[in-house]
Design a protein around this motif. Sequence first.
Motif, PDB file in Angstrom:
ATOM      1  N   ILE A 184     -52.889  89.149   3.680  1.00 28.25           N
ATOM      2  CA  ILE A 184     -54.047  89.242   2.792  1.00 28.25           C
ATOM      3  C   ILE A 184     -55.192  88.474   3.439  1.00 28.25           C
ATOM      4  CG2 ILE A 184     -54.871  88.942   0.437  1.00 28.25           C
ATOM      5  CD1 ILE A 184     -51.926  88.303  -0.337  1.00 28.25           C
ATOM      6  N   ALA A 185     -56.353  89.102   3.572  1.00 24.46           N
ATOM      7  CA  ALA A 185     -57.496  88.451   4.202  1.00 24.46           C
ATOM      8  C   ALA A 185     -58.733  88.569   3.334  1.00 24.46           C
ATOM      9  CB  ALA A 185     -57.770  89.055   5.578  1.00 24.46           C
ATOM     10  N   ASN A 186     -59.461  87.479   3.233  1.00 25.49           N
ATOM     11  CA  ASN A 186     -60.775  87.487   2.605  1.00 25.49           C
ATOM     12  C   ASN A 186     -61.815  87.734   3.684  1.00 25.49           C
ATOM     13  OD1 ASN A 186     -62.918  87.131   0.787  1.00 25.49           O
ATOM     14  ND2 ASN A 186     -63.010  84.926   1.211  1.00 25.49           N
ATOM     15  N   LEU A 187     -62.536  88.839   3.568  1.00 30.73           N
ATOM     16  CA  LEU A 187     -63.580  89.196   4.526  1.00 30.73           C
ATOM     17  C   LEU A 187     -64.905  89.312   3.790  1.00 30.73           C
ATOM     18  CD1 LEU A 187     -61.624  92.035   6.401  1.00 30.73           C
ATOM     19  CD2 LEU A 187     -61.759  89.602   7.019  1.00 30.73           C
ATOM     20  N   ALA A 188     -65.986  89.416   4.518  1.00 33.66           N
ATOM     21  CA  ALA A 188     -67.306  89.578   3.894  1.00 33.66           C
ATOM     22  C   ALA A 188     -68.177  90.442   4.789  1.00 33.66           C
ATOM     23  CB  ALA A 188     -67.968  88.213   3.671  1.00 33.66           C
ATOM     24  N   ASP A 189     -68.897  91.379   4.150  1.00 31.47           N
ATOM     25  CA  ASP A 189     -69.770  92.280   4.902  1.00 31.47           C
ATOM     26  C   ASP A 189     -70.701  92.995   3.929  1.00 31.47           C
ATOM     27  OD1 ASP A 189     -70.836  93.539   7.090  1.00 31.47           O
ATOM     28  OD2 ASP A 189     -69.115  94.855   7.475  1.00 31.47           O
ATOM     29  N   GLY A 190     -71.636  93.727   4.483  1.00 31.39           N
ATOM     30  CA  GLY A 190     -72.538  94.565   3.710  1.00 31.39           C
ATOM     31  C   GLY A 190     -72.880  95.800   4.518  1.00 31.39           C
ATOM     32  N   ALA A 191     -73.568  96.742   3.889  1.00 30.55           N
ATOM     33  CA  ALA A 191     -73.932  97.984   4.567  1.00 30.55           C
ATOM     34  C   ALA A 191     -74.698  97.676   5.856  1.00 30.55           C
ATOM     35  CB  ALA A 191     -74.787  98.842   3.643  1.00 30.55           C
ATOM     36  N   PRO A 192     -74.407  98.417   6.946  1.00 35.51           N
ATOM     37  CA  PRO A 192     -73.590  99.643   7.050  1.00 35.51           C
ATOM     38  C   PRO A 192     -72.107  99.388   7.331  1.00 35.51           C
ATOM     39  CG  PRO A 192     -74.697  99.267   9.117  1.00 35.51           C
ATOM     40  CD  PRO A 192     -75.157  98.157   8.200  1.00 35.51           C
ATOM     41  N   ALA A 194     -70.352  97.693   9.620  1.00 30.87           N
ATOM     42  CA  ALA A 194     -69.802  97.797  10.979  1.00 30.87           C
ATOM     43  C   ALA A 194     -68.615  96.853  11.155  1.00 30.87           C
ATOM     44  CB  ALA A 194     -70.885  97.489  12.004  1.00 30.87           C
ATOM     45  N   PHE A 195     -68.730  95.631  10.642  1.00 32.24           N
ATOM     46  CA  PHE A 195     -67.636  94.673  10.782  1.00 32.24           C
ATOM     47  C   PHE A 195     -66.424  95.101   9.964  1.00 32.24           C
ATOM     48  CE2 PHE A 195     -65.410  90.955   8.995  1.00 32.24           C
ATOM     49  CZ  PHE A 195     -64.880  90.432  10.167  1.00 32.24           C
ATOM     50  N   LEU A 196     -66.626  95.426   8.699  1.00 34.93           N
ATOM     51  CA  LEU A 196     -65.509  95.765   7.826  1.00 34.93           C
ATOM     52  C   LEU A 196     -64.787  97.013   8.315  1.00 34.93           C
ATOM     53  CD1 LEU A 196     -63.971  94.948   5.327  1.00 34.93           C
ATOM     54  CD2 LEU A 196     -65.631  96.211   3.940  1.00 34.93           C
ATOM     55  N   ARG A 197     -65.535  98.016   8.735  1.00 31.79           N
ATOM     56  CA  ARG A 197     -64.903  99.244   9.235  1.00 31.79           C
ATOM     57  C   ARG A 197     -64.092  98.949  10.504  1.00 31.79           C
ATOM     58  NH1 ARG A 197     -67.741 103.479   6.381  1.00 31.79           N
ATOM     59  NH2 ARG A 197     -69.855 102.821   5.856  1.00 31.79           N
ATOM     60  N   SER A 198     -64.631  98.121  11.378  1.00 33.05           N
ATOM     61  CA  SER A 198     -63.893  97.788  12.604  1.00 33.05           C
ATOM     62  C   SER A 198     -62.623  97.003  12.287  1.00 33.05           C
ATOM     63  CB  SER A 198     -64.782  97.000  13.566  1.00 33.05           C
ATOM     64  OG  SER A 198     -64.988  95.669  13.113  1.00 33.05           O
ATOM     65  N   SER A 278     -67.778  87.775  11.912  1.00 30.88           N
ATOM     66  CA  SER A 278     -68.350  88.610  10.857  1.00 30.88           C
ATOM     67  C   SER A 278     -69.847  88.322  10.755  1.00 30.88           C
ATOM     68  CB  SER A 278     -67.659  88.333   9.523  1.00 30.88           C
ATOM     69  OG  SER A 278     -67.857  87.002   9.114  1.00 30.88           O
ATOM     70  N   PRO A 279     -70.626  89.230  10.177  1.00 27.62           N
ATOM     71  CA  PRO A 279     -72.085  89.056  10.163  1.00 27.62           C
ATOM     72  C   PRO A 279     -72.532  87.863   9.320  1.00 27.62           C
ATOM     73  CG  PRO A 279     -71.438  90.906   8.794  1.00 27.62           C
ATOM     74  CD  PRO A 279     -70.202  90.484   9.526  1.00 27.62           C
ATOM     75  N   GLU A 280     -73.662  87.325   9.684  1.00 32.36           N
ATOM     76  CA  GLU A 280     -74.273  86.242   8.904  1.00 32.36           C
ATOM     77  C   GLU A 280     -74.712  86.806   7.555  1.00 32.36           C
ATOM     78  OE1 GLU A 280     -75.062  82.411   8.389  1.00 32.36           O
ATOM     79  OE2 GLU A 280     -74.783  83.047  10.478  1.00 32.36           O
ATOM     80  N   PRO A 281     -74.304  86.173   6.445  1.00 31.18           N
ATOM     81  CA  PRO A 281     -74.731  86.679   5.146  1.00 31.18           C
ATOM     82  C   PRO A 281     -76.255  86.584   4.977  1.00 31.18           C
ATOM     83  CG  PRO A 281     -72.916  85.126   4.913  1.00 31.18           C
ATOM     84  CD  PRO A 281     -73.400  85.029   6.329  1.00 31.18           C
ATOM     85  N   PRO A 282     -76.852  87.482   4.233  1.00 29.46           N
ATOM     86  CA  PRO A 282     -78.277  87.348   3.939  1.00 29.46           C
ATOM     87  C   PRO A 282     -78.561  86.027   3.235  1.00 29.46           C
ATOM     88  CG  PRO A 282     -77.447  89.479   3.220  1.00 29.46           C
ATOM     89  CD  PRO A 282     -76.252  88.661   3.597  1.00 29.46           C
ATOM     90  N   SER A 283     -79.753  85.536   3.380  1.00 33.54           N
ATOM     91  CA  SER A 283     -80.120  84.278   2.741  1.00 33.54           C
ATOM     92  C   SER A 283     -79.862  84.336   1.243  1.00 33.54           C
ATOM     93  CB  SER A 283     -81.609  83.978   2.993  1.00 33.54           C
ATOM     94  OG  SER A 283     -82.000  82.788   2.346  1.00 33.54           O
ATOM     95  N   GLY A 284     -79.129  83.322   0.747  1.00 35.16           N
ATOM     96  CA  GLY A 284     -78.849  83.239  -0.671  1.00 35.16           C
ATOM     97  C   GLY A 284     -77.656  84.028  -1.147  1.00 35.16           C
ATOM     98  N   ALA A 285     -76.979  84.773  -0.237  1.00 34.84           N
ATOM     99  CA  ALA A 285     -75.873  85.624  -0.671  1.00 34.84           C
ATOM    100  C   ALA A 285     -74.727  84.816  -1.271  1.00 34.84           C
ATOM    101  CB  ALA A 285     -75.356  86.450   0.495  1.00 34.84           C
TER     102      ALA A 285
END
Length: 289
Positions: A184-192, A194-198, A278-285
């Motif tokens: 079980i892994a906790n991941l984080a991503d947003g559109a489009p 790319a990280f989560l799909r990979s 994984s990508p840097e979250p948007p500011s305030g995410a």
Amino acid sequence: MNEPIPVTRNEPIPVTRAVDGGTAKLMPDLDRSRAWLLTVDGAPQSYVDLDDPAHLEFEYARRIAHVLDLTADPGVPLDVLHLGGGALTLPRYLVATRPGSHQMVIEADQGLLELVAEYLPLPSGTGVTVRPEDARRALEAVPEGSADVIVADVFGGSRVPAQLTSVEYVRAAARALRPGGRYIANLADGAPFAFLRSQLATYRKVFAHLALIAEPSVLRGRRFGNAVLVASQSELPVAALARRTAADAFPARVEHGEALERFTGRATPVRDEEATPSPEPPSGAFSVG
């Protein structure tokens, strides 16, 4: 020897300390007398209620707990390897819900471990062992087939480290699991995505069965957020998971099978030499205060 006394309302609050990964803060929940939020550099890391360790405030933690609940009959002990410790929220949950479980927690941030041990100590006799170690090295060193479940919640700041995103890493995880075990892994991503799909393509290379749990707004690309990935060589209880996650205060969807294949698309597995965080979250995410 007396156990450390947990922080009380008479202590200075919030508790602030420099740790290896930045500046950690413990902030009290004014609605729950012995509950605390842990942040590092403003990003929420853990929430712990010392009086009610089965209370899980973070939605992603509840989703992981649903998987844990469905891994064996209620109350049956499990052997669990936790990669990433924070304030030990999920190890405490398993102590409360599956007493007798043997749990190993790997946390690279020694300063964070010391802070948690001082202010939010585990009771004695819990069956939880905590080690300050690099997650990848620790995973590769555990005996083959030694874990019923691996829970990976490792973030360097707000990003999953690159060394925990590759096929080589996933193969090490599969080796450590018993037949029928779950990762079980906790991941984080947003559109489009790319990280989560990979990541889905990477885990598909090694595991026979995958599921992804996330809020519909995240899956539709409307916002950056957490997604819980579940992997196993055996079939997953997706129907039961879907019922549980749909009933949460913030309902989530369970994607699997053909729907997950469509989401993954043409993404390809990631090897060590090309792995990135994984990508840097948007500011305030994910920030607090």
